[in-house]
Design an enzyme around this catalytic site. Structure first.
Site, mmCIF file in Angstrom:
data_model
loop_
_atom_site.group_PDB
_atom_site.id
_atom_site.type_symbol
_atom_site.label_atom_id
_atom_site.label_comp_id
_atom_site.label_asym_id
_atom_site.label_seq_id
_atom_site.Cartn_x
_atom_site.Cartn_y
_atom_site.Cartn_z
ATOM 1 N N GLY A 1 -3.271 11.779 -2.448
ATOM 2 C CA GLY A 1 -2.770 11.737 -1.070
ATOM 3 C C GLY A 1 -2.760 10.342 -0.482
ATOM 4 C CB ALA B 1 5.222 -5.813 3.643
ATOM 5 C CE LYS C 1 9.275 -7.757 4.644
ATOM 6 N NZ LYS C 1 8.781 -7.162 3.410
HETATM 7 P P1 FAD Z 1 -3.339 5.346 -4.046
HETATM 8 O O1 FAD Z 1 -3.203 4.777 -2.699
HETATM 9 O O2 FAD Z 1 -4.327 4.741 -4.973
HETATM 10 O O3 FAD Z 1 -3.685 6.889 -3.861
HETATM 11 C C1 FAD Z 1 -4.240 7.662 -4.898
HETATM 12 C C2 FAD Z 1 -4.634 9.015 -4.362
HETATM 13 O O4 FAD Z 1 -5.047 9.817 -5.452
HETATM 14 C C3 FAD Z 1 -5.779 9.009 -3.354
HETATM 15 O O5 FAD Z 1 -5.491 9.915 -2.312
HETATM 16 C C4 FAD Z 1 -6.966 9.549 -4.138
HETATM 17 O O6 FAD Z 1 -7.887 10.260 -3.339
HETATM 18 C C5 FAD Z 1 -6.239 10.500 -5.105
HETATM 19 N N1 FAD Z 1 -7.001 10.749 -6.328
HETATM 20 C C6 FAD Z 1 -7.208 9.921 -7.359
HETATM 21 N N2 FAD Z 1 -7.983 10.525 -8.297
HETATM 22 C C7 FAD Z 1 -8.246 11.765 -7.838
HETATM 23 C C8 FAD Z 1 -8.988 12.855 -8.331
HETATM 24 N N3 FAD Z 1 -9.654 12.798 -9.493
HETATM 25 N N4 FAD Z 1 -9.037 13.969 -7.586
HETATM 26 C C9 FAD Z 1 -8.386 14.063 -6.397
HETATM 27 N N5 FAD Z 1 -7.671 13.056 -5.877
HETATM 28 C C10 FAD Z 1 -7.601 11.919 -6.584
HETATM 29 N N6 FAD Z 1 3.766 -1.728 -1.656
HETATM 30 C C11 FAD Z 1 4.713 -2.024 -0.757
HETATM 31 O O7 FAD Z 1 5.722 -1.327 -0.685
HETATM 32 N N7 FAD Z 1 4.565 -3.095 0.062
HETATM 33 C C12 FAD Z 1 3.518 -3.945 -0.028
HETATM 34 O O8 FAD Z 1 3.422 -4.877 0.761
HETATM 35 C C13 FAD Z 1 2.547 -3.688 -1.020
HETATM 36 N N8 FAD Z 1 1.480 -4.513 -1.188
HETATM 37 C C14 FAD Z 1 0.572 -4.242 -2.164
HETATM 38 C C15 FAD Z 1 -0.448 -5.149 -2.422
HETATM 39 C C16 FAD Z 1 -1.337 -4.906 -3.458
HETATM 40 C C17 FAD Z 1 -2.406 -5.910 -3.745
HETATM 41 C C18 FAD Z 1 -1.242 -3.726 -4.219
HETATM 42 C C19 FAD Z 1 -2.223 -3.437 -5.304
HETATM 43 C C20 FAD Z 1 -0.239 -2.820 -3.958
HETATM 44 C C21 FAD Z 1 0.689 -3.072 -2.953
HETATM 45 N N9 FAD Z 1 1.747 -2.219 -2.726
HETATM 46 C C22 FAD Z 1 2.706 -2.525 -1.813
HETATM 47 C C23 FAD Z 1 1.830 -0.944 -3.432
HETATM 48 C C24 FAD Z 1 1.350 0.171 -2.512
HETATM 49 O O9 FAD Z 1 0.044 -0.098 -2.072
HETATM 50 C C25 FAD Z 1 1.392 1.502 -3.246
HETATM 51 O O10 FAD Z 1 2.629 1.676 -3.839
HETATM 52 C C26 FAD Z 1 1.178 2.638 -2.304
HETATM 53 O O11 FAD Z 1 0.039 2.446 -1.540
HETATM 54 C C27 FAD Z 1 1.062 3.939 -3.053
HETATM 55 O O12 FAD Z 1 -0.163 4.066 -3.701
HETATM 56 P P2 FAD Z 1 -0.441 5.458 -4.362
HETATM 57 O O13 FAD Z 1 -0.325 6.522 -3.319
HETATM 58 O O14 FAD Z 1 0.392 5.577 -5.569
HETATM 59 O O15 FAD Z 1 -1.960 5.344 -4.852
#
Ligand code: FAD
Length: 494
Positions: free
Chosen positions: A14, A51, A79
């Site tokens: 999430g 961003a 932006k």
């Molecule tokens: P996460 O945010 O890691 O979410 C993972 C989820 O999985 C969490 O809810 C966690 O609770 C759940 N989870 C994991 N394991 C389990 C488990 N075993 N059981 C239950 N739940 C679990 N993107 C942009 O578009 N613009 C930006 O400026 C940008 N800057 C960034 C800068 C950095 C340094 C990084 C690393 C990334 C950046 N990104 C950016 C990318 C962006 O942060 C991600 O694409 C976005 O936040 C999506 O992350 P996610 O939801 O895939 O993963």
């Protein structure tokens, strides 16, 4: 073809990816399918990713999101581009704005006229011919009816996930809190049958969306899909992030400030500033990075600096069996051009278009994977360009970047631009001609020629044409209000 009808979609995770998927699927398919999202409060989200790029407006339109409401709920600012400071060389800065350069002309794009103008001493800097570019420099912003909406947002990632969660739950998405402890596979097909939670609850589904972040709990840990590593071209593998109070007015652009072994971001929200340093651990330790970041921020710290480790690259298949990886579980290019949230959105839109209501077919999987691969590869080239095309020689990191072998597709594009000033946009490519032109020239590549059709225009006419465009841009932006004044008025009166 697996003829099992898709009735139940389970989203694992999430973060931004999970809730974007949940909001879109429940709104657009919710009547026909049951959408469940599992997340664990004990496992934090990556918490950065603040961003965005203009395509997010389309996603919001699809979801019927009211812009002013969204901005107020996420402390968002507007932006209009990214300022690249010290990228070409120390103290040589440029802006990649979201606007269009000059006027359309059937024969040749505006940069050809500008290049001849440069030879004849008739032009000022390229950005004077792009409204969004000038508005960045002047701190202005406007959303005008019936006009191209070449802007995006800076937003609070945590608040954005909450905002989307609210939408998704209103549309019937069921949220289950719990830690996934096991991914169960069907013995015959190898498809995922259910997720087991630590609480012993079993969550069954027909289609699973892996939004578990870098760990890729379903797509990698269970399905062993494989990962293509890009660290030879995108060597940064660490980031350190911290939030600070805002002491200056929020500017309508992201700042990307290059340092000796990476770069620093500064993302202004209405109530705080997001800061971070992306760096390469081969050339800089976590401690050095932390110190460098702390030495280069403004305002008071609002939280403890946090280190994030990653490996640039892409999952070999974004859709494998009955699992689609969305967000960081599908790979990570680099945050430099803020493309991750865009890719989440693209995965969702593609999944919608190919949604396998009557059963999953290999042809739908292949099409999805091909489209994602093409898009990701194109973005990757654009990001590599920033690192490779630099005059910096002041550190081992930059010496590596400027001499590393890059994909042939990028080399050819740089050569074509150098020799002809032309950019040929590839099918479905995210970044358009103006983006490439701003970054190529911003990084110091000035074409050797312009299109010969420009020579058909007498010098006096060329001068007038260039002046008309520039004056038009100036007059347009003059009427735009101050960025912060605009936000305050907009968020409270819409
Ligand atoms: P996460 O945010 O890691 O979410 C993972 C989820 O999985 C969490 O809810 C966690 O609770 C759940 N989870 C994991 N394991 C389990 C488990 N075993 N059981 C239950 N739940 C679990 N993107 C942009 O578009 N613009 C930006 O400026 C940008 N800057 C960034 C800068 C950095 C340094 C990084 C690393 C990334 C950046 N990104 C950016 C990318 C962006 O942060 C991600 O694409 C976005 O936040 C999506 O992350 P996610 O939801 O895939 O993963």
């Amino acid at each position: 073809m697996n003829s099992k009808k898709i009735k139940k979609v389970v989203i694992a995770g999430g973060g931004t990816a999970g809730w974007m998927c949940a909001a879109a699927l429940s709104k657009l398919l919710g009547k026909n399918i049951q959408v469940t999202l599992v997340e664990s409060d004990d496992i934090p989200t990556v918490g950065v990713g603040e961003a965005t790029i203009p395509t997010l407006l389309v996603f919001h339109q699809l979801l019927g999101i009211n812009e002013a409401e969204f901005m107020a709920a996420t402390n968002a600012t507007f932006k209009l581009g990214i300022a690249f400071e010290n990228w070409r060389d120390i103290k040589k800065d440029y802006i990649h704005s979201f606007g269009f350069l000059g006027q359309d002309c059937w024969a040749a794009s505006f940069q050809h006229f500008w290049l001849k103008g440069l030879q004849k001493n008739l032009v000022s800097e390229l950005g004077d011919y792009i409204p969004e570019h000038l508005a960045c420099r002047e701190g202005k912003f406007a959303v005008l009816a019936n006009q191209d909406k070449n802007y995006a947002y800076h937003l609070d990632a945590g608040l954005y996930a909450k905002f989307l969660r609210n939408l998704a739950e209103k549309n019937g998405c069921q949220r289950i809190e719990g830690k996934i402890s096991k991914v169960n596979l069907e013995p015959n097909t190898g498809n995922i049958s259910a997720l087991s939670l630590e609480s012993k609850q079993l969550i069954e589904g027909d289609l699973f969306i892996d939004c578990t972040g870098f760990r890729g709990l379903l797509i990698e840990q269970a399905l062993h899909t494989g990962y293509d590593d890009w660290s030879h071209n995108l060597p940064c593998d660490s980031a350190i992030a911290v939030q600070t109070t805002t002491i200056n007015k929020p500017v309508p652009y992201t700042r990307s400030i290059a340092h000796g072994a990476g770069w620093q971001w500064r993302i202004p929200l209405q109530n705080r500033t997001g800061n971070g340093l992306v760096f390469c651990s081969k050339y800089m330790s976590d401690e050095q990075a932390k110190q460098l970041l702390l030495d280069n921020i403004e305002g008071e710290l609002l939280n403890e600096p946090r280190v994030i480790k990653y490996r640039t690259g892409t999952r070999r298949k974004h859709w494998n069996k009955n699992c689609v990886a969305v967000g960081l579980s599908s790979g990570f290019i680099e945050p430099l051009e803020s493309t991750s949230i865009h890719l989440i959105q693209q995965s969702i839109v593609r999944l919608m278009l190919l949604f396998p209501s009557d059963g999953i077919s290999q042809s739908a999987i292949d099409e999805f994977n091909q489209q994602m691969k093409t898009e990701v590869d194109n973005i990757k080239d654009f990001i590599i360009l920033h690192y490779n095309l630099t005059e910096r020689k002041d550190s081992d990191f930059w010496r590596y970047c400027r001499t590393m072998p890059v994909p042939e597709s990028l080399t050819k594009r740089m050569q074509l631009f150098k020799q002809t000033a032309k950019i040929i946009k590839r099918h479905e490519e995210l970044f358009g001609e103006t983006s490439w032109v701003q970054v190529l020239m911003g990084q110091g590549l000035l074409p050797e020629q312009y299109h010969p059709i420009v020579d058909l225009m007498p010098d006096e006419e060329l001068k007038q044409f260039l002046n008309t465009v520039k004056t038009g841009v100036k007059r347009k932006v003059e009427k735009w209000p101050d960025h912060l004044d605009f936000i305050r008025h907009y968020c409270h009166s819409n």
